[in-house]
Every structure is written in C-alpha cells, then in structure tokens.
Scaffold this motif. Sequence first.
Motif, PDB file in Angstrom:
ATOM      1  N   PHE A 144      29.548-102.282  49.293  1.00 18.94           N
ATOM      2  CA  PHE A 144      29.817-101.046  48.571  1.00 18.94           C
ATOM      3  C   PHE A 144      31.193-100.492  48.921  1.00 18.94           C
ATOM      4  CE2 PHE A 144      25.870 -99.648  46.492  1.00 18.94           C
ATOM      5  CZ  PHE A 144      25.014-100.641  46.931  1.00 18.94           C
ATOM      6  N   GLY A 145      31.802 -99.867  47.920  1.00 21.42           N
ATOM      7  CA  GLY A 145      33.030 -99.136  48.166  1.00 21.42           C
ATOM      8  C   GLY A 145      32.733 -97.757  48.722  1.00 21.42           C
ATOM      9  N   PRO A 146      33.770 -96.986  49.028  1.00 20.57           N
ATOM     10  CA  PRO A 146      33.587 -95.666  49.632  1.00 20.57           C
ATOM     11  C   PRO A 146      33.136 -94.601  48.640  1.00 20.57           C
ATOM     12  CG  PRO A 146      35.898 -96.109  49.282  1.00 20.57           C
ATOM     13  CD  PRO A 146      35.181 -97.366  48.928  1.00 20.57           C
ATOM     14  N   PHE A 192      29.404 -95.209  43.181  1.00 18.45           N
ATOM     15  CA  PHE A 192      29.743 -96.313  44.068  1.00 18.45           C
ATOM     16  C   PHE A 192      29.865 -97.602  43.281  1.00 18.45           C
ATOM     17  CE2 PHE A 192      29.409 -94.105  47.976  1.00 18.45           C
ATOM     18  CZ  PHE A 192      28.324 -93.243  47.887  1.00 18.45           C
ATOM     19  N   TYR A 251      26.729 -97.895  40.937  1.00 15.00           N
ATOM     20  CA  TYR A 251      25.592 -97.069  41.311  1.00 15.00           C
ATOM     21  C   TYR A 251      26.076 -95.625  41.346  1.00 15.00           C
ATOM     22  CZ  TYR A 251      23.239-101.278  43.169  1.00 15.00           C
ATOM     23  OH  TYR A 251      22.637-102.501  43.321  1.00 15.00           O
ATOM     24  N   MET A 255      28.267 -88.865  43.278  1.00 10.20           N
ATOM     25  CA  MET A 255      29.099 -89.908  43.873  1.00 10.20           C
ATOM     26  C   MET A 255      28.844 -91.189  43.091  1.00 10.20           C
ATOM     27  SD  MET A 255      31.035 -89.120  46.494  1.00 10.20           S
ATOM     28  CE  MET A 255      31.217 -90.620  47.452  1.00 10.20           C
TER      29      MET A 255
END
Lengths: 113, 115
Positions: free
Chosen positions: B106-108, B91, B35, B89
Amino acid sequence: GESVGLHLPTLSVQEGDNSIINCAYSNSASDYFIWYKQESGKGPQFIIDIRSNMDKRQGQRVTVLLNKTVKHLSLQIAATQPGDSAVYFCAENTNTNAGKSTFGDGTTLTVKP
Amino acid sequence: EPEVTQTPSHQVTQMGQEVILHCVPISNHLYFYWYRQILGQKVEFLVSFYNNEISEKSEIFDDQFSVERPDGSNFTLKIRSTKLEDSAMYFCASSRISRGTDTQYFGPGTRLTVL
C-alpha cells in the motif's frame, strides 16, 4: 454477504507483554489471510500472511494462527513494544476475486510503557 | 526497498469538482488497486486493475469513478463530480500477481476532503 470482523476494537497492554489480536471471518471460500498494521496517517503495512493450507505461521516476533473450523484468525505479538501501537486489520482474499482484499474493522493496540 | 507512492498527500476540493489522485506502483508489479478508508472506519476495496482493464470493482465504484494507467508508471483514480461522502483516505496498492497469492503493498494514501 461476506465479512471479516474483529472481536475487540481496542487492546491495551504493558510493554514487554504478549499481545493477541483476534479476527473472525465468515467467507468459508477465503483461502488467503493477511494482517496489516496501520499507524496514524499512513497506509496499511503488511505484517504477515497465511494460506488456508496452513494453521500457523511465524515471523519476527509475530505469529498468525488460523482455525478454519471456526473461521478464526489471530495475531500474536511477542514482547510488545511501544512502536507496535497502531490499528491492526485482518484481511482475506479468495482465488476468485482478482486480488480484492476484504478488511475487518480493526483493533487499536495501545502499548503502555 | 521499493514502495508505492501517491500524490498529492492531501487534496481539498469543492463538491461537484473533478479530482484525480495519482499513484506510482512498484515497478515490476502487474496488479493495481484502489481502496478507500473513511475516517475511523475500515479499509474498503474500490477496484482492481490488470492488463489495462478493470478486473473487479465494488458497488462503491460507480460511474463517477474511473481508473487509468496513462503510461508505464502511473495509475490514477478520477472522481468526476465529487460528493461530500467521497471525503476519505484513498490508498493505492500493487502486487506482482493476483488471486490472493501475493502481497499487496500500500501507498501512504491521499486524504481527500470535499467541501
């Protein structure tokens, strides 16, 4: 096209009050809904989900309500704390979209001490 | 608790350059996603991936984008020729199963800045 949206972009509450964040969705085929919390500089964090065969689900201090008749979803946070300050997104999935989540615009919750 | 990890946390590149963003999904998960989130906007789906092939992609995911699972643990997003509007960003997420019946973690995120 399909969309998921939120009624209010910002919400400010006093610490200890209850918060209600709303979401309207337009895809009547949606059958799974998720609330995410996103703190500054971080990824979305799962809070709670609900499937379309339910109208209410409770977690720890959070409750999600689903009204399929009016395509409305809400997140209630009890006894809001400063650590709850974040952007909250609703998202929806359908069984036919390979797990794709469609996110709403987000509501920024600010908790005042 | 297992989590999705992403590297680098911040990537700065020149317009027209190729970038590869790296993700390590949760180990027993089978479905992987990318995403993106442009600053101040909502999270947008790019692509889902299962069994070494793309399951679904959005209109954002054009020919400049590709995904790969080069080994048993990594999941990468490549942008071949970056544009200014790719700044966002990114993700990565993973889930055990798909079809809206399982939670996506989700990752950071990786902040991509295209100059």
